[in-house]
Design an enzyme around this catalytic site. Structure first.
Site, PDB file in Angstrom:
ATOM      1  N   TYR A   1       0.822  -1.306  -0.056  1.00 28.69           N
ATOM      2  CA  TYR A   1      -0.209  -0.178   0.006  1.00 28.69           C
ATOM      3  C   TYR A   1       0.735   1.224   0.016  1.00 28.69           C
ATOM      4  O   TYR A   1       0.483   2.458  -0.149  1.00 28.69           O
ATOM      5  CB  TYR A   1      -0.828  -0.010   1.092  1.00 28.69           C
ATOM      6  CG  TYR A   1      -1.825  -1.362   1.209  1.00 28.69           C
ATOM      7  CD1 TYR A   1      -2.649  -1.696   0.329  1.00 28.69           C
ATOM      8  CD2 TYR A   1      -1.576  -2.219   2.093  1.00 28.69           C
ATOM      9  CE1 TYR A   1      -3.521  -2.653   0.277  1.00 28.69           C
ATOM     10  CE2 TYR A   1      -2.155  -3.190   2.153  1.00 28.69           C
ATOM     11  CZ  TYR A   1      -3.022  -3.595   1.466  1.00 28.69           C
ATOM     12  OH  TYR A   1      -3.827  -4.841   1.284  1.00 28.69           O
TER      13      TYR A   1
ATOM     14  N   ASP B   1       3.451   2.244  -2.145  1.00 31.07           N
ATOM     15  CA  ASP B   1       3.525   2.693  -3.610  1.00 31.07           C
ATOM     16  C   ASP B   1       2.284   3.139  -4.045  1.00 31.07           C
ATOM     17  O   ASP B   1       2.004   4.211  -4.555  1.00 31.07           O
ATOM     18  CB  ASP B   1       4.135   1.613  -4.610  1.00 31.07           C
ATOM     19  CG  ASP B   1       5.316   0.900  -3.954  1.00 31.07           C
ATOM     20  OD1 ASP B   1       5.161  -0.072  -3.260  1.00 31.07           O
ATOM     21  OD2 ASP B   1       6.383   1.360  -3.787  1.00 31.07           O
TER      22      ASP B   1
ATOM     23  N   GLU C   1       5.734   4.327   3.287  1.00 30.86           N
ATOM     24  CA  GLU C   1       5.954   5.648   2.879  1.00 30.86           C
ATOM     25  C   GLU C   1       4.708   6.388   2.886  1.00 30.86           C
ATOM     26  O   GLU C   1       4.618   7.406   3.752  1.00 30.86           O
ATOM     27  CB  GLU C   1       6.637   5.881   1.434  1.00 30.86           C
ATOM     28  CG  GLU C   1       6.596   7.314   0.949  1.00 30.86           C
ATOM     29  CD  GLU C   1       7.529   7.594  -0.200  1.00 30.86           C
ATOM     30  OE1 GLU C   1       7.103   8.463  -0.989  1.00 30.86           O
ATOM     31  OE2 GLU C   1       8.294   6.964  -0.469  1.00 30.86           O
TER      32      GLU C   1
END
Length: 385
Positions: free
Chosen positions: A15, A17, A281
């Site tokens: 999840y 990217d 991220e």
């Protein structure tokens, strides 16, 4: 005529990217009036964030078009379909574009702006590489490296207009908070109670941390969205099978497994909790906008390359913290990512919760001054078209 953008995403971290590229695509459409095609090789991951997506239909019929919240979603299939390249092409996280598509880019009389949207990093070399041009060795094309970041001279972070104002209004509204907790089947927090969200990869340190919370002298409610860390939570409770809706207790700890949710609802979870464990991220960035203390589990890389990224961020994030608070933060983040010693490191970290909370809000306000990633990308692309 609206500018056309193609965004390519190769899903690596379930999840992270797709979370970043999906947010970016939506913001470009809503805020900047851009026509976006989002090419994704694994549509099942996107479906978890946007349930309207139908992976089966797209993958059975090649690159069948789907429209979702204003974004044209396409399956990045092999062989790649014959399409006309867009005006701006985003190669997210160094994914390699199809050879056919690159050849078509080169054949255009007006060449597209080709941008490699890089992974987020606080390392000091990033500013020197941001916007760097890389001519293609054979074709009349130039690729530009665009780095999100935490300092001036980088591309900033994804942040929708008014996000911090909406977060502040939510956190300052007792009725909104009470309604949110009620939606999860919880009463308002009791005095002294700690509420934590736990979203992470597999981590052998989870049972040790849960044991520390179970033995704490204050009540802890740990909210765990469905995901890879649930197995380690299960291990702490003797291997019992866990699914969304389950509640388990031990000592002063209560754990609740939450259903996987969309991005907007996940933001509210981060805003409501006292402390957030995040990973990768996308959730890492959203935790920073939440203005709460947080712990980042970085995606492990070969040859431990991720440690340099982790330490670089800790250095810049803790720069304005008092020495003992910075030391507590660093010690716990290291223990969590090394998957050991978290039970001892947690009190060292959480004793500074008041300072960490103030710092988190100031950090979010500082990040807002850098401009948001989508606007910075649009401004850059306009200057190169």
């Amino acid at each position: 005529m609206a500018q056309r953008w193609d965004i390519f995403c190769n899903v690596v971290d379930n999840y992270g990217d797709i979370g970043v590229t999906w947010r970016l695509a939506r913001q470009l459409v809503v805020e900047h009036g851009v026509q976006v095609r989002l090419w994704v090789d694994e549509l099942a991951s996107l479906q978890r964030l946007a349930p309207e997506i139908d992976p089966a239909t797209a993958e059975q019929s090649g690159a069948a078009q789907q429209s979702c919240r204003g974004v044209e979603v396409r399956h990045w299939s092999k062989p790649f379909p014959e399409v006309v390249p867009a005006d701006v092409v985003i190669e997210a996280f160094a994914c390699e574009l199809p050879e056919y598509y690159v050849a078509e880019m080169a054949a255009r009389e007006s060449k597209p702006v080709w941008i490699n949207l890089e992974y987020l990093s606080a390392e000091n070399w990033v500013t020197g590489c941001h916007r760097l041009a890389s001519p293609h060795p054979r074709l009349p094309l130039t690729k530009y490296f665009f780095f999100p970041g935490f300092t001036q001279g980088t591309g900033g972070l994804i942040c929708e207009p008014g996000l911090l104002q909406r977060r502040q209004a939510f956190q300052r509204d007792p009725a909104a908070l009470a309604a949110y907790w009620q939606s999860l089947g919880l009463p308002a927090p009791a005095p002294g109670e700690l509420r934590i969200s736990l979203f992470g990869y597999e981590n052998k340190a989870v049972p040790d941390l849960l044991a520390a919370w179970a033995g704490a002298d204050y009540p802890v409610i740990c909210l765990v969205p469905e995901g890879r860390v649930v197995g380690d939570v299960s291990a702490f409770f003797g291997g019992v099978a866990l699914a969304a809706g389950n509640t388990l207790s031990k000592g002063n700890l209560q754990v609740r497994i939450l259903p996987f949710t969309d991005q907007d609802s996940y933001d509210q979870l981060l805003w409501a909790c006292d402390c957030n464990f995040v990973r990768g991220e996308d959730s890492f960035v959203r935790a920073q906008w939440a203005g709460r203390p947080f712990i980042w589990q970085i995606y492990p890389q070969q040859e431990d390359a991720h440690w340099a990224k982790l330490f670089a961020f800790v250095d810049i994030y803790s720069l304005d913290l008092a020495e003992d608070a910075a030391a507590g933060l660093r010690a716990f983040w290291q223990a969590w990512n090394r998957q050991g010693g978290v039970g001892e490191a947690w009190p060292m970290f959480w004793q500074h919760r008041a300072e960490l909370g103030v710092h988190a809000r100031l950090w979010a306000a500082y990040l807002e001054t850098l401009g948001d990633l989508a606007s910075n990308l649009v401004q850059f692309s306009k200057s190169h078209l």
